[in-house]
Design a protein around this motif. Sequence first.
Motif, PDB file in Angstrom:
ATOM      1  N   GLN A   1       0.854  -1.181   0.000  1.00  0.00           N
ATOM      2  CA  GLN A   1       0.000   0.000   0.000  1.00  0.00           C
ATOM      3  C   GLN A   1       0.892   1.234   0.000  1.00  0.00           C
ATOM      4  O   GLN A   1       1.921   1.259   0.680  1.00  0.00           O
ATOM      5  N   PRO A   2       0.517   2.283  -0.739  1.00  0.00           N
ATOM      6  CA  PRO A   2       1.421   3.431  -0.908  1.00  0.00           C
ATOM      7  C   PRO A   2       1.758   4.167   0.376  1.00  0.00           C
ATOM      8  O   PRO A   2       2.856   4.707   0.505  1.00  0.00           O
ATOM      9  N   THR A   3       0.829   4.185   1.338  1.00  0.00           N
ATOM     10  CA  THR A   3       1.054   4.982   2.541  1.00  0.00           C
ATOM     11  C   THR A   3       0.825   4.177   3.822  1.00  0.00           C
ATOM     12  O   THR A   3       0.546   4.741   4.870  1.00  0.00           O
ATOM     13  N   VAL A   4       0.942   2.860   3.740  1.00  0.00           N
ATOM     14  CA  VAL A   4       0.787   1.999   4.919  1.00  0.00           C
ATOM     15  C   VAL A   4       1.955   1.032   4.957  1.00  0.00           C
ATOM     16  O   VAL A   4       2.139   0.251   4.014  1.00  0.00           O
ATOM     17  N   PRO A   5       2.737   1.051   6.044  1.00  0.00           N
ATOM     18  CA  PRO A   5       2.786   2.048   7.102  1.00  0.00           C
ATOM     19  C   PRO A   5       3.058   3.447   6.559  1.00  0.00           C
ATOM     20  O   PRO A   5       3.548   3.604   5.443  1.00  0.00           O
ATOM     21  N   ARG A   6       2.772   4.443   7.393  1.00  0.00           N
ATOM     22  CA  ARG A   6       2.834   5.820   6.923  1.00  0.00           C
ATOM     23  C   ARG A   6       4.259   6.309   6.690  1.00  0.00           C
ATOM     24  O   ARG A   6       4.521   7.068   5.763  1.00  0.00           O
ATOM     25  N   THR A   7       5.210   5.879   7.526  1.00  0.00           N
ATOM     26  CA  THR A   7       6.574   6.385   7.419  1.00  0.00           C
ATOM     27  C   THR A   7       7.427   5.494   6.530  1.00  0.00           C
ATOM     28  O   THR A   7       7.160   4.294   6.364  1.00  0.00           O
ATOM     29  N   ASP A   8       8.470   6.079   5.954  1.00  0.00           N
ATOM     30  CA  ASP A   8       9.401   5.306   5.136  1.00  0.00           C
ATOM     31  C   ASP A   8      10.061   4.208   5.961  1.00  0.00           C
ATOM     32  O   ASP A   8      10.258   3.084   5.485  1.00  0.00           O
TER      33      ASP A   8
END
Length: 409
Positions: free
Chosen positions: A185-192
């Motif tokens: 998923q592009p933003t899960v988890p939110r951090t790099d």
Amino acid sequence: MAGFDSGLKYAARLADAFAAAGAAPVLALPTTVAPHGLGAEQIAAATDRPVTTATWAELVVRARGAAAVVPVFDGPMVQRFIRDVHGDGEGDPAAGAGIAAGPLPVFVAGYVGMALYDRVGGYLMRSLADVVAVNSRTDLAEFSAAAAALGLPAQSLLLCGLALLPATPAPPADGPIRSVLFTDQPTVPRTDVGRAIIWDRLAAYAAAHPDRSVVLKPRHRPTETTFHRQRFSPEQWAAGRTLPRNLRIDYAPIAGLIEASDLVLTVSSTAALEAIAAGTRVAFIADTVNDASLNPPLIASGLLRRFDDIDADRIGVPDPAWLRDIFPDGDLPADGGASPAARVAERALHLIRSDEPRPHRAAWDSGFHTLRRVDDQLLPARTRAARLRLTPRRAAAGLLRRILRRLDA
């Protein structure tokens, strides 16, 4: 209409259902709202139907001439589109908003995946639709309670299940695990850092199981767009590592990858529901459980597993109550197991062909949406008031003067 790739896949599934019922569906992408410019491969992966492109203003005009319109956007854009098509002069002037001549189309709205956050807010943005396709019994209970509390028409709510899925899931497969698919998923988890940790554990899993094929399926290519934009791609992560030979990054369409897999791993991707529908085993990765990962609502699934469990093949089975919630066919009229998409098309066509009152009109005239439109009109005035240090009363008075001048003209 759809504004992103998974939305186009959802719209195409509904288009197939409308066509099977004898209608003539047209798929379209807006070119003047973001995200836009889907690549040819993204479109081909979503549908083999022709897809047209048009500006927002052109789609508003075309929608007014249609029997039904299905804006598959995020909640705010669904509300904006329905307002513009309704045409009370409150929409975006650039969209050609104005009083619509003739009968309005039947408005249909839904969710391209599980409603995992902002659930009531998302429903309220879609509540101007004549048909709101509801994915689960849990969603139906929550939306119905909101409708009752706010004086909105509950008859627009249609419990049908996710339109991307069949009416009931296939029996779960068993046997050895030879191929594993991780749906990113592009933003899960939110951090790099959080994303890299998950990918590192996937690489460690592949190294621990050299006899298995492990596929990392990114949401989209770095050059492509979707609803959520990824900043840190799997390619960037892989560039600085020596990966196991049995781990590869693959951009093939998700349906084919699921079909070829014995186990699907993800944090909270709706692709897991497609896997369950196909009878494929699923594990929701529980090494990160928080609101940003969108997975607290999945605790009831019975499928949350830490990587330590996944490494040891301690894979669960879906909780029966959760499965009935996601596939609500047992609560629906016995009609030969019509698919969720077919149920949506059937309801929309019924409203087109009947004299039944449209829920859209009741929602539009409700006190909730009347006040909501007034608030949205006043928002620019409030913004200008803050910028010019005006009091809200003076800002509102200025708006009233502008409205009166427009009426005089």
